[in-house]
Design an enzyme around this catalytic site. Structure first.
Site, PDB file in Angstrom:
ATOM      1  N   GLY A 518      61.264  42.518   6.646  1.00 52.42           N
ATOM      2  CA  GLY A 518      60.227  43.345   6.551  1.00 52.42           C
ATOM      3  C   GLY A 518      59.018  42.956   7.179  1.00 52.42           C
ATOM      4  O   GLY A 518      58.943  41.911   7.395  1.00 52.42           O
ATOM      5  N   HIS A 519      58.017  43.791   6.971  1.00 59.98           N
ATOM      6  CA  HIS A 519      56.562  43.302   7.689  1.00 59.98           C
ATOM      7  C   HIS A 519      56.104  42.113   6.685  1.00 59.98           C
ATOM      8  O   HIS A 519      55.635  41.115   7.396  1.00 59.98           O
ATOM      9  CB  HIS A 519      55.608  44.611   7.729  1.00 59.98           C
ATOM     10  CG  HIS A 519      55.922  45.315   8.726  1.00 59.98           C
ATOM     11  ND1 HIS A 519      55.419  46.629   8.600  1.00 59.98           N
ATOM     12  CD2 HIS A 519      56.620  45.522   9.847  1.00 59.98           C
ATOM     13  CE1 HIS A 519      55.846  47.381   9.793  1.00 59.98           C
ATOM     14  NE2 HIS A 519      56.500  46.688  10.411  1.00 59.98           N
TER      15      HIS A 519
END
Length: 864
Positions: A518-519
């Site tokens: 994920g970011h």
């Protein structure tokens, strides 16, 4: 010296001496002004070096302000020296201007967006166009047009279009004014100012030519995909997807119709000024001019499944597998970390599926019939079903290997599978690896728990390696970010890029939901924040304020503080390699290096100055000569006499009254002629038999070097020339000793007499030949020794100041003796101090009288 000069001038008035008193007063006034500016210039130089060394974010505006202040001060120094010398050195003005212009030229150069097309079709894009359309759009064009892999179709609205919009709407100046007020450490103010700027952008009108260009390209897509075509409007800022990932920092607007495209484009442009985006770029060393928003508009993929693929392990454990995260529907929940995901690990060489974890996926995101997206429950029968079958996993992994080979580096890839089972690449960017300490990355996963420590929770996935201890802060809403205190471990339901503004003040992150791909995980690795994601029941099991220890590497949360794991985060210089950092480095190259070290050299002149430090050095040397009537050679020293002290340095003594005996010779004096109480004490320490002035420190001198050293210290006629001349301005109770030894210098200023209230020692030390880290360690070492001697100290970078006041004459003499020994002992230590942990040993050895810092093994190696 300034205090003494003031006393001297007052003495002239009280004794009623006339004649050339006004001329002397003017000379002292200019000299005093020059000394003050010299000290301030060196402090500014140290501040600039400290900016690069201390691993804290700084802006281009700070660099520019410091540079302008220093250049202005150096110009003033040139004026003062010319006033003091009746205009002998006009070349100094040219030298300062030449160096100053070269420093400022690069700093004031703004990133220029070349005037060009407002909009470019994806079929025309490739990696070379990153400056025009940003990294995301340029890389997608590269994937489609050169790597030959399937992508959605569309177009990019260029960075020039954004610049044109901001200028045409009059927003540029308004935004700049507000951005100058921002302190990214003040979360509340950051959020308020960013909110103002975003509102201004969203309310502005699009230029007609931009709106018409977007409509024309949307018409082209409608002819290919039908009148109801929808696009994903994605950020593609300049500098995005480069050395810094900018993962999740800017907006994406999904499922946008032609009628809504203009407003969606403005939303993405406005996201340049979200609190998290501003905090991120300032922390990573990008100025507002470096990040100009281009926007990628591509057809929506009605995704059956979506996710992220890493073609390497970003956590630094050395594994070389392909990592894939997947969820039903659109991939927003995967990159935001807001939902559980399937996870697959694929061996690169033969596409063998090594790990296959299927999550319970209760919800998914789908396209709405009108603009936007919606969340819907996943049918019960599909919740525990893998999003991808083995054939699609292998096909996706093959795409990843192919792209990695094309780019020549590991990649972070976003992908989607449409309702017909076709795979599309949505994004490819360099994979941001962890900046954590390598020793933390190398820890074996699933190591045995630490004996005697209570395990609170175990499990989850390491998103960023490392360990930390502190009180838990349970984050219940993004709106509470401003309230997150310093030094806590953040515990949250899910990962989110909105946490970025607090990364500078938290020690670690734990979330119940999220993925390694994920970011937020990407950004945590960039910032070096230990992070554990996917740890079930964390917010319910961990009590608010409870002291805990996170071992992210081994997936364990302990109750209480575990000393072995309670490490401070390693200093991570997030800005290294960034445009702002590079600009500051280039500026420092023209400021800090000292090349004028020998006043007798032919290039010791204004024309020989290659840096601002050279100008400062030249001015100081010539000011001392002018003030005390010292010629170009030792034999020309009319106002000073040379001291032969058996030291490898040329010491010139200026007696202001009572500093030398009445019978002292007029050209060459010896130690017995020194009457000044503070100078006697300092020299006593400098000539201590245990202090070595030649050769290395911490090693044994043998052979010819030992013979030279011994002859120099025992032969009063031996000549020495370590560095340039050292100046001692003395009276019976006063000393100002200014010495340069190669690349460092020291000043000892002292009044040592019967009146306790007048007595003081002021000591300053700066410089060295090693890198700034080693020089700063030596300054720290000196500061610790001075503190033990009773000095109050101030340290910045490689500059240390120490002051002690109101002690008896006898006490100050003892301390000056120790300062004399310190001068010799510290000579080359900047070359040896490679670790902060060494400092304590050197301090202890100094006070044991081991001024050469020889170790027992050195003595054992001596012959005989």
């Amino acid at each position: 010296m300034l205090k003494f000069l003031n006393m001297l001038l007052r003495g002239d008035k009280e004794t009623g001496r006339s004649g050339d008193t006004e001329a002397v007063k003017r000379k002292y006034g200019l000299f005093k002004s020059l000394l003050i500016k010299n000290n301030r210039a060196l402090e500014l130089l140290t501040e600039f070096e400290h900016l690069l060394y201390e691993n804290k974010p700084f802006t281009l505006d700070q660099v520019l302000a410091l540079s302008e202040d220093l250049i202005s001060l150096v110009y003033d120094l040139a004026e003062d020296l010319n006033a003091l010398s009746n205009g002998k050195y006009p070349g100094l003005f040219d030298a300062t201007e030449r160096i100053g212009v070269s420093v400022l030229r690069d700093l004031v150069h703004r990133k220029r967006i070349r005037k060009g097309e407002l909009i470019l079709p994806l079929r025309t894009l490739s990696a070379e166009l990153a400056d025009e359309v940003g990294g995301k759009a340029a890389n997608l064009g590269e994937v489609a047009n050169r790597a030959g892999l399937p992508t959605p179709q569309g177009f990019a609205v260029s960075a020039y279009a954004c610049q044109h919009f901001l200028k045409a709407s009059g927003l540029n100046e308004r935004i700049e004014r507000r951005m100058r007020r921002i302190d990214v450490k003040d979360t509340e103010k950051l959020m308020a100012i960013c909110g103002e700027i975003q509102a201004m952008i969203l309310a502005a009108e699009l230029p007609d030519e931009l709106a018409q260009g977007m409509a024309r390209l949307m018409d082209e897509l409608a002819r290919l995909y039908g009148p109801d075509v929808r696009v994903s409007v994605r950020s593609s800022a300049t500098c995005e997807d480069s050395e810094a990932t900018f993962a999740g920092q800017h907006a994406t607007v999904l499922n946008v119709s032609a009628a809504s495209l203009g407003q969606a484009w403005k939303e993405v442009v406005a996201s340049t000024f979200t609190p998290r985006a501003v905090y991120y770029r300032r922390s990573m060393g990008y100025s507002d001019d470096d990040v100009v928003m281009a926007v990628l508009c591509v057809t929506m993929v009605d995704a059956r499944a979506s996710g992220v693929m890493y073609t390497g392990d970003p956590t630094g454990t050395g594994q070389d597998d392909i990592l894939i995260s997947a969820a039903w529907g659109l991939g927003v929940s995967v990159v935001e970390g807001s939902a559980s995901t399937d996870f697959y690990s694929v061996r690169r060489v033969d596409s063998t599926l090594l790990r296959h974890e299927v999550a319970q996926k209760a919800a998914r995101l789908r396209l709405r019939a009108e603009d936007g997206i919606r969340e819907e429950p996943v049918p019960e029968a599909e919740r525990a079903v893998p999003c991808l079958d083995e054939a699609k996993i292998k096909q996706l992994a093959a795409y990843g290997v192919r792209l990695e080979e094309h780019y020549g580096q590991p990649l972070d890839i976003e992908w989607a599978q449409d309702q017909n089972g076709r795979l599309f690449i949505l994004q490819a960017r360099p994979l941001g690896a962890t900046r954590a300490d390598k020793s933390e990355c190398a820890l074996a996963p699933e190591a045995e728990p630490i004996p005697g420590c209570e395990i609170l929770l175990r499990g989850g996935e390491m998103a960023a390696p490392g360990s930390a201890a502190g009180p838990a802060y349970i984050l219940t809403s993004d709106h509470n970010l401003a309230a997150v205190p310093q030094g806590v471990i953040l515990v949250a339901r899910q990962t989110s890029p909105t946490y970025v503004p607090v990364l500078g003040r938290i020690r670690a992150i734990i979330t119940e939901v999220g993925s390694v791909t994920g970011h937020m995980a990407s950004v945590a690795r960039e910032f070096g924040v230990p992070t554990l994601v996917g740890l079930a029941d964390a917010t319910r099991t961990i009590a608010p304020g409870e002291d805990i220890t996170l071992d992210a590497t081994n997936h364990i949360v302990y109750r209480g503080v575990v000393p072995e794991l309670a490490r401070d985060r390693a200093c991570v210089n997030l800005m290294k390699g960034s445009p702002v950092y590079k600009a500051a480095q280039e500026a420092l190259k023209r400021m800090a290096p000292l090349t004028l070290t020998d006043p007798k050299a032919l290039n010791f002149s204004p024309e020989g100055c290659r840096s601002l430090h050279d100008v400062i050095r030249f001015v100081h040397e010539m000011a001392m000569r002018e003030m005390f009537d010292i010629g170009d050679t030792m034999e020309d020293a009319k106002g000073a006499v040379r001291l032969r002290a058996g030291l490898p340095m040329n010491i010139l003594v200026v007696d202001m009254g009572g500093g030398l005996t009445p019978t002292a010779p007029k050209k060459l004096v010896a130690l017995e002629h020194v009457k000044s109480a503070p100078f006697q004490a300092l020299l006593h320490g400098m000539t201590d038999p245990g202090v070595r002035w030649l050769g290395g420190v911490g090693v044994s001198l043998t052979g010819f070097a030992s013979i030279v050293a011994e002859s120099l210290m025992t032969n009063p006629d031996a000549d020495g020339s370590m560095g340039g001349p050292s100046y001692a301005v003395v009276s019976d109770h006063y000393l100002n000793f200014n010495t340069r030894l190669g690349y460092h210098f020291a000043v000892v200023d002292s009044f040592c007499g019967p009146s306790i209230n007048d007595n003081y020692i002021a000591f300053s030390f700066k410089g060295g030949a090693a890198d700034i880290a080693r020089r700063s360690r030596r300054a720290n070492l000196i500061a610790q020794i001075l503190k033990r001697l009773g000095f109050k100290t101030e340290i910045k970078g490689d500059m240390v100041h120490g002051v002690i006041k109101k002690h008896t004459e006898s006490d100050l003499k003892q301390k000056l003796d120790m300062v004399g020994r310190l001068l010799g002992a510290m000579r080359l230590l900047d070359m040896l101090l490679s670790d902060d942990g060494q400092i304590g040993w050197y301090v202890d050895e100094f006070f044991k009288g081991n001024y050469t810092f020889a170790r027992p093994e050195d003595a054992a190696q001596k012959p005989g």
